[in-house]
Write a protein that holds these residues in place. Structure first.
Motif, PDB file in Angstrom:
ATOM      1  N   LEU A   1      89.038  53.950  93.817  1.00  0.00           N
ATOM      2  CA  LEU A   1      88.709  54.995  94.791  1.00  0.00           C
ATOM      3  C   LEU A   1      87.437  55.740  94.399  1.00  0.00           C
ATOM      4  N   ARG A   2      87.228  55.932  93.110  1.00  0.00           N
ATOM      5  CA  ARG A   2      85.968  56.557  92.666  1.00  0.00           C
ATOM      6  C   ARG A   2      84.782  55.644  92.975  1.00  0.00           C
ATOM      7  N   ARG A   3      84.984  54.339  92.853  1.00  0.00           N
ATOM      8  CA  ARG A   3      83.937  53.387  93.236  1.00  0.00           C
ATOM      9  C   ARG A   3      83.599  53.551  94.722  1.00  0.00           C
ATOM     10  N   ILE A   4      84.635  53.697  95.540  1.00  0.00           N
ATOM     11  CA  ILE A   4      84.429  53.872  96.978  1.00  0.00           C
ATOM     12  C   ILE A   4      83.704  55.183  97.249  1.00  0.00           C
ATOM     13  N   GLN A   5      84.055  56.244  96.531  1.00  0.00           N
ATOM     14  CA  GLN A   5      83.336  57.509  96.709  1.00  0.00           C
ATOM     15  C   GLN A   5      81.845  57.323  96.436  1.00  0.00           C
ATOM     16  N   ASN A   6      81.529  56.581  95.411  1.00  0.00           N
ATOM     17  CA  ASN A   6      80.128  56.314  95.100  1.00  0.00           C
ATOM     18  C   ASN A   6      79.483  55.504  96.225  1.00  0.00           C
ATOM     19  N   ASP A   7      80.216  54.495  96.722  1.00  0.00           N
ATOM     20  CA  ASP A   7      79.709  53.689  97.839  1.00  0.00           C
ATOM     21  C   ASP A   7      79.449  54.554  99.073  1.00  0.00           C
ATOM     22  N   LEU A   8      80.278  55.578  99.278  1.00  0.00           N
ATOM     23  CA  LEU A   8      80.074  56.440 100.441  1.00  0.00           C
ATOM     24  C   LEU A   8      78.785  57.243 100.325  1.00  0.00           C
ATOM     25  N   PHE A   9      78.393  57.583  99.105  1.00  0.00           N
ATOM     26  CA  PHE A   9      77.071  58.209  98.925  1.00  0.00           C
ATOM     27  C   PHE A   9      75.974  57.196  99.245  1.00  0.00           C
ATOM     28  N   ASP A  10      76.168  55.942  98.802  1.00  0.00           N
ATOM     29  CA  ASP A  10      75.215  54.878  99.161  1.00  0.00           C
ATOM     30  C   ASP A  10      75.125  54.753 100.681  1.00  0.00           C
ATOM     31  N   LEU A  11      76.279  54.805 101.341  1.00  0.00           N
ATOM     32  CA  LEU A  11      76.326  54.684 102.796  1.00  0.00           C
ATOM     33  C   LEU A  11      75.553  55.815 103.462  1.00  0.00           C
ATOM     34  N   GLY A  12      75.751  57.033 102.982  1.00  0.00           N
ATOM     35  CA  GLY A  12      74.998  58.157 103.532  1.00  0.00           C
ATOM     36  C   GLY A  12      73.497  57.975 103.358  1.00  0.00           C
ATOM     37  N   ALA A  13      73.076  57.494 102.191  1.00  0.00           N
ATOM     38  CA  ALA A  13      71.652  57.247 101.955  1.00  0.00           C
ATOM     39  C   ALA A  13      71.132  56.155 102.887  1.00  0.00           C
ATOM     40  N   ASP A  14      71.939  55.123 103.096  1.00  0.00           N
ATOM     41  CA  ASP A  14      71.562  54.037 104.001  1.00  0.00           C
ATOM     42  C   ASP A  14      71.312  54.591 105.400  1.00  0.00           C
ATOM     43  N   ILE A  15      72.242  55.380 105.900  1.00  0.00           N
ATOM     44  CA  ILE A  15      72.130  55.915 107.258  1.00  0.00           C
ATOM     45  C   ILE A  15      70.955  56.878 107.368  1.00  0.00           C
ATOM     46  N   ALA A  16      70.628  57.560 106.288  1.00  0.00           N
ATOM     47  CA  ALA A  16      69.514  58.511 106.285  1.00  0.00           C
ATOM     48  C   ALA A  16      68.164  57.824 106.116  1.00  0.00           C
ATOM     49  N   THR A  17      68.173  56.490 106.077  1.00  0.00           N
ATOM     50  CA  THR A  17      66.928  55.730 105.917  1.00  0.00           C
ATOM     51  C   THR A  17      66.591  55.037 107.230  1.00  0.00           C
ATOM     52  N   PRO A  18      65.623  55.565 107.976  1.00  0.00           N
ATOM     53  CA  PRO A  18      65.259  54.927 109.240  1.00  0.00           C
ATOM     54  C   PRO A  18      64.636  53.546 109.000  1.00  0.00           C
ATOM     55  N   GLY A  19      64.640  52.739 110.042  1.00  0.00           N
ATOM     56  CA  GLY A  19      63.998  51.426 109.962  1.00  0.00           C
ATOM     57  C   GLY A  19      64.913  50.331 110.450  1.00  0.00           C
ATOM     58  N   THR A  20      64.357  49.139 110.483  1.00  0.00           N
ATOM     59  CA  THR A  20      65.116  47.984 110.970  1.00  0.00           C
ATOM     60  C   THR A  20      65.274  46.914 109.899  1.00  0.00           C
ATOM     61  N   SER A  21      64.688  47.138 108.732  1.00  0.00           N
ATOM     62  CA  SER A  21      64.898  46.228 107.608  1.00  0.00           C
ATOM     63  C   SER A  21      65.997  46.825 106.744  1.00  0.00           C
ATOM     64  N   PHE A  22      67.056  46.057 106.577  1.00  0.00           N
ATOM     65  CA  PHE A  22      68.196  46.575 105.831  1.00  0.00           C
ATOM     66  C   PHE A  22      68.329  45.929 104.458  1.00  0.00           C
TER      67      PHE A  22
ATOM     68  N   SER B   1      74.664  54.206 116.276  1.00  0.00           N
ATOM     69  CA  SER B   1      74.045  52.875 116.415  1.00  0.00           C
ATOM     70  C   SER B   1      73.607  52.585 117.841  1.00  0.00           C
ATOM     71  N   LEU B   2      74.054  53.388 118.789  1.00  0.00           N
ATOM     72  CA  LEU B   2      73.625  53.213 120.176  1.00  0.00           C
ATOM     73  C   LEU B   2      72.221  53.750 120.408  1.00  0.00           C
ATOM     74  N   THR B   3      71.741  54.599 119.494  1.00  0.00           N
ATOM     75  CA  THR B   3      70.422  55.201 119.685  1.00  0.00           C
ATOM     76  C   THR B   3      69.431  54.894 118.565  1.00  0.00           C
ATOM     77  N   VAL B   4      69.924  54.522 117.375  1.00  0.00           N
ATOM     78  CA  VAL B   4      69.037  54.180 116.255  1.00  0.00           C
ATOM     79  C   VAL B   4      69.548  52.904 115.593  1.00  0.00           C
ATOM     80  N   SER B   5      68.680  52.235 114.878  1.00  0.00           N
ATOM     81  CA  SER B   5      69.083  51.031 114.159  1.00  0.00           C
ATOM     82  C   SER B   5      69.939  51.415 112.958  1.00  0.00           C
ATOM     83  N   ILE B   6      71.109  50.801 112.880  1.00  0.00           N
ATOM     84  CA  ILE B   6      72.033  51.031 111.771  1.00  0.00           C
ATOM     85  C   ILE B   6      72.309  49.688 111.109  1.00  0.00           C
TER      86      ILE B   6
END
Length: 193
Positions: free
Chosen positions: A65-86, A150-155
């Motif tokens: 679960l702590r690993r998942i908490q860390n992944d959720l921070f990664d997820l937030g950073a991902d979403i806060a990064t505009p662009g279409t290259s993932f 995701s309906l308005t920005v690239s996710i």
């Protein structure tokens, strides 16, 4: 490594916030709404972890679960990064397929320890499971917010996959936690008619 020397900057006083690329968007933007819901899911996981540790102490499940908490921070950073290259770069954190695969393997491993479902289950059981159910419900809300964004920005499609698997994993964990505490509380359709 992140280094925060100052907690307030006053740059958001105008109702905007900065994204990873330096651009600014309204704090009411769908992208920010999704990030906020993911943060709330992470907080709910923190509470569930505390309840689980109070029952059992440090366990491999808590570490997962702590690993998942860390992944959720990664997820937030991902979403806060505009662009279409993932594709992740040293400057852009992205959720990758391996993170989704890990969650799927964890779901399968936990599910193998459970009897088949014979009914829908009611949220609850032990304190730890009740808190995990709350985290599960909030993660579903986070998924809906991310889909709306995701309906308005690239996710990143892997970000969408990750948050979808997360609620599945938390559901299975609720059941797993309750196995040793009397089992699931089953829904009885029309029981109070």
């Amino acid at each position: 490594m992140v280094k925060l020397n100052k907690i307030y900057t006053r740059t958001g006083d105008d109702g905007t916030t900065g994204l990873v690329d330096g651009s600014r968007i309204s704090k009411s933007d769908a992208r920010l709404h999704a990030i906020g819901e993911i943060d709330e899911a992470n907080c709910a996981l923190g509470v569930a972890i505390q309840a689980l540790e109070a029952d059992e102490g440090q366990t491999p499940l808590v570490n997962d679960l702590r690993r998942i908490q860390n992944d959720l921070f990664d997820l937030g950073a991902d979403i806060a990064t505009p662009g279409t290259s993932f594709v992740p770069t040293p400057m852009e954190l992205r959720i990758i397929k391996e993170q989704v695969d890990w969650l799927e393997a964890a779901i399968d491993a936990a599910n193998e320890q459970l009897p088949p479902l014979t009914s829908f289950i009611l949220p609850g059981g032990s304190i730890a499971a009740a808190h995990m159910h709350m985290a599960r419900a909030i993660s579903r809300r986070a998924e809906r917010a991310l889909v709306a964004a995701s309906l308005t920005v690239s996710i990143n499609p892997q970000a969408l996959n990750y948050v979808n698997r997360l609620s599945d994993y938390l559901f299975v964990l609720c059941r797993l936690i309750n196995v040793s505490r009397g089992g699931d509380i089953l829904w009885v359709p029309g029981a109070s008619r």
